[in-house]
Design a protein around this motif. Structure first.
Motif, PDB file in Angstrom:
ATOM      1  N   LEU A 180       0.826  -1.197   0.000  1.00 12.41           N
ATOM      2  CA  LEU A 180       0.000   0.000   0.000  1.00 12.41           C
ATOM      3  C   LEU A 180       0.865   1.254   0.000  1.00 12.41           C
ATOM      4  O   LEU A 180       2.058   1.165   0.311  1.00 12.41           O
ATOM      5  CB  LEU A 180      -0.965  -0.007   1.203  1.00 12.41           C
ATOM      6  N   PRO A 181       0.342   2.425  -0.402  1.00  6.32           N
ATOM      7  CA  PRO A 181      -1.015   2.634  -0.910  1.00  6.32           C
ATOM      8  C   PRO A 181      -1.106   2.613  -2.441  1.00  6.32           C
ATOM      9  O   PRO A 181      -2.202   2.739  -2.972  1.00  6.32           O
ATOM     10  CB  PRO A 181      -1.335   4.043  -0.388  1.00  6.32           C
ATOM     11  N   ASP A 182       0.018   2.477  -3.161  1.00  8.02           N
ATOM     12  CA  ASP A 182      -0.015   2.582  -4.623  1.00  8.02           C
ATOM     13  C   ASP A 182      -0.071   1.207  -5.279  1.00  8.02           C
ATOM     14  O   ASP A 182       0.920   0.483  -5.317  1.00  8.02           O
ATOM     15  CB  ASP A 182       1.210   3.347  -5.134  1.00  8.02           C
ATOM     16  N   GLN A 183      -1.234   0.868  -5.813  1.00  7.32           N
ATOM     17  CA  GLN A 183      -1.373  -0.442  -6.439  1.00  7.32           C
ATOM     18  C   GLN A 183      -0.458  -0.610  -7.654  1.00  7.32           C
ATOM     19  O   GLN A 183       0.023  -1.719  -7.923  1.00  7.32           O
ATOM     20  CB  GLN A 183      -2.822  -0.674  -6.865  1.00  7.32           C
ATOM     21  N   HIS A 184      -0.193   0.469  -8.388  1.00 14.02           N
ATOM     22  CA  HIS A 184       0.572   0.341  -9.634  1.00 14.02           C
ATOM     23  C   HIS A 184       2.039   0.017  -9.369  1.00 14.02           C
ATOM     24  O   HIS A 184       2.611  -0.863 -10.019  1.00 14.02           O
ATOM     25  CB  HIS A 184       0.438   1.609 -10.464  1.00 14.02           C
ATOM     26  N   LEU A 185       2.659   0.704  -8.411  1.00 15.86           N
ATOM     27  CA  LEU A 185       4.046   0.382  -8.081  1.00 15.86           C
ATOM     28  C   LEU A 185       4.144  -1.048  -7.572  1.00 15.86           C
ATOM     29  O   LEU A 185       5.063  -1.802  -7.946  1.00 15.86           O
ATOM     30  CB  LEU A 185       4.593   1.350  -7.026  1.00 15.86           C
ATOM     31  N   GLY A 186       3.196  -1.448  -6.736  1.00 17.53           N
ATOM     32  CA  GLY A 186       3.211  -2.813  -6.227  1.00 17.53           C
ATOM     33  C   GLY A 186       3.033  -3.844  -7.323  1.00 17.53           C
ATOM     34  O   GLY A 186       3.765  -4.844  -7.383  1.00 17.53           O
ATOM     35  N   ARG A 187       2.084  -3.604  -8.197  1.00 21.27           N
ATOM     36  CA  ARG A 187       1.821  -4.553  -9.293  1.00 21.27           C
ATOM     37  C   ARG A 187       3.015  -4.632 -10.250  1.00 21.27           C
ATOM     38  O   ARG A 187       3.454  -5.725 -10.635  1.00 21.27           O
ATOM     39  CB  ARG A 187       0.565  -4.119 -10.052  1.00 21.27           C
ATOM     40  N   ASN A 188       3.535  -3.477 -10.654  1.00 17.57           N
ATOM     41  CA  ASN A 188       4.647  -3.467 -11.604  1.00 17.57           C
ATOM     42  C   ASN A 188       5.891  -4.120 -11.027  1.00 17.57           C
ATOM     43  O   ASN A 188       6.596  -4.871 -11.711  1.00 17.57           O
ATOM     44  CB  ASN A 188       4.964  -2.026 -12.029  1.00 17.57           C
ATOM     45  N   THR A 189       6.158  -3.861  -9.759  1.00 18.07           N
ATOM     46  CA  THR A 189       7.343  -4.439  -9.120  1.00 18.07           C
ATOM     47  C   THR A 189       7.215  -5.955  -9.010  1.00 18.07           C
ATOM     48  O   THR A 189       8.140  -6.705  -9.374  1.00 18.07           O
ATOM     49  CB  THR A 189       7.547  -3.824  -7.726  1.00 18.07           C
ATOM     50  N   ALA A 190       6.075  -6.419  -8.498  1.00 14.97           N
ATOM     51  CA  ALA A 190       5.876  -7.859  -8.331  1.00 14.97           C
ATOM     52  C   ALA A 190       5.902  -8.580  -9.680  1.00 14.97           C
ATOM     53  O   ALA A 190       6.501  -9.657  -9.812  1.00 14.97           O
ATOM     54  CB  ALA A 190       4.553  -8.121  -7.617  1.00 14.97           C
ATOM     55  N   TYR A 191       5.291  -7.987 -10.682  1.00  9.89           N
ATOM     56  CA  TYR A 191       5.251  -8.613 -12.013  1.00  9.89           C
ATOM     57  C   TYR A 191       6.659  -8.754 -12.589  1.00  9.89           C
ATOM     58  O   TYR A 191       7.011  -9.799 -13.155  1.00  9.89           O
ATOM     59  CB  TYR A 191       4.379  -7.781 -12.944  1.00  9.89           C
TER      60      TYR A 191
END
Length: 366
Positions: A180-191
């Motif tokens: 949290l709180p930014d879904q995009h940074l989390g999604r891009n990093t994990a991907y």
């Protein structure tokens, strides 16, 4: 949460509204000379040129966090950024140092999307669903209260510069990640670390529910439903237009952009990564940059030997960052010289103690 601001008035005195720019600039230079090492002005890359010219250190969130932690001399730290950055500076400096925010209205819409009460409720529900298998990570673009929540639950802070390193660390601690709180940074990093989108869910704080259609046993990442209003403004259509107009141009974006934009670009990385990439490119290089407009304009001005445009030329600068301007900076500095307590950012000791756990875990690895 956990913040006490002393005389944090938003009412800029009238005299600063009528002063000439040259007069304000001269007065700021005089105050800087008078206070010397007792004054330190960190400035984020997204600040206006009129403000950044007076910064003693310029950087992204990670750079400025390190600088704040290392500075032991200055009694007065006037932070040209937004509230969560000033909070972080206060938590990383000594009790004798005072942190000021020139305009108390300079917030961050992304940070405000993660409310501590909603976060605590989400944590309870996620524990019911998944047990003690989750570790929280919070982007530094979050409130002190969220950093404290992360710290007391074994997690850490991340920045866009070190997100991959911190996510790798998180998976040495627990099976699942709550980002949290930014879904995009989390999604891009994990991907980019090899986790498929099918193993990522979104926690919707407004509905208080997990948005996920897969098998819970397969779930690896829970993303808070938040975003950066600036970076969400860049689209795949923008990229298509640049490709058509400038086929040879390198498109570089910030990982706060959505997954589709990051995937369609040539490069993506933190503010520092973007700056360093353009700096190291040979003369004649061309870039379309997907990040905040103040920074893009500054990069363009600094590189007349290169062709540089904004990925979306209709984008506005970050509105909350832009609240810090020359009149507010001078006002904050003159309150210091006149010994008038105002626009001070002070995080409560109990919040600082837990939030520093998450900050220190990040800084130890970064």
């Amino acid at each position: 949460m956990g913040i006490t601001s002393l005389l944090g008035s938003n009412m800029l005195p009238e005299k600063y509204r009528t002063m000439k720019r040259s007069e304000m600039e001269q007065r700021i230079l005089e105050i800087k000379e008078t206070l010397g090492d007792q004054l330190f002005i960190p400035g984020h890359h997204y600040q206006k040129d009129e403000v950044i010219q007076f910064a003693d250190s310029i950087g992204d969130s990670l750079q400025l966090a390190r600088v704040a932690a290392a500075n032991k001399k200055a009694q007065h730290i006037v932070f040209c950024g937004v509230h969560f950055m000033a909070e972080t500076a206060d938590m990383l400096t000594t009790d004798d140092q005072i942190v000021y925010l020139p305009d108390m209205r300079a917030g961050c819409s992304m940070a405000d999307m993660a409310d501590i009460y909603q976060t605590e409720e989400a944590w309870i529900e996620l524990q019911k669903l998944l047990g003690d298998t989750i570790i929280p990570l919070t982007y530094v673009n979050s409130t002190a209260a969220i950093k404290a929540f992360t710290g007391r639950n074994g997690g850490a802070c991340v920045t866009s510069s070190n997100a991959k390193k911190m996510v790798k660390w998180a998976y040495t601690q627990k099976e699942r990640l709550f980002f949290l709180p930014d879904q995009h940074l989390g999604r891009n990093t994990a991907y980019e670390l090899g986790i498929p989108l099918e193993q990522m869910a979104v926690w919707n704080p407004m509905k208080g529910e997990l948005e996920y259609e897969g098998n819970l046993a397969d779930l690896r990442v829970i993303l808070w439903k938040g975003h950066c209003s600036v970076h969400q403004g860049f689209t795949v259509s923008n990229i298509k237009n640049v490709r058509e107009r400038y086929p040879q141009m390198t498109i570089i974006v910030h990982p706060e952009c959505c997954r589709e934009v990051v995937e369609a670009s040539d490069l993506n990385g933190s503010t520092k990564y973007i700056v360093d990439t353009v700096n190291s490119a040979p003369a004649g290089s061309s870039f379309a940059i997907g990040t905040e407009m103040n920074l893009v304009k500054r990069i363009i001005a600094d590189h007349p030997d290169k062709q540089i445009i904004s990925l979306n030329e209709n984008m506005c600068p970050c509105l909350t960052m832009n609240r810090i301007d020359l009149p507010h900076l001078l006002w904050a500095l003159e309150m210091i010289t006149e010994d008038v307590p105002g626009n001070i950012i002070k995080v409560a000791p109990e919040v600082t103690k837990e939030a520093k756990l998450s900050l220190d875990r990040m800084l130890a690895l970064a």
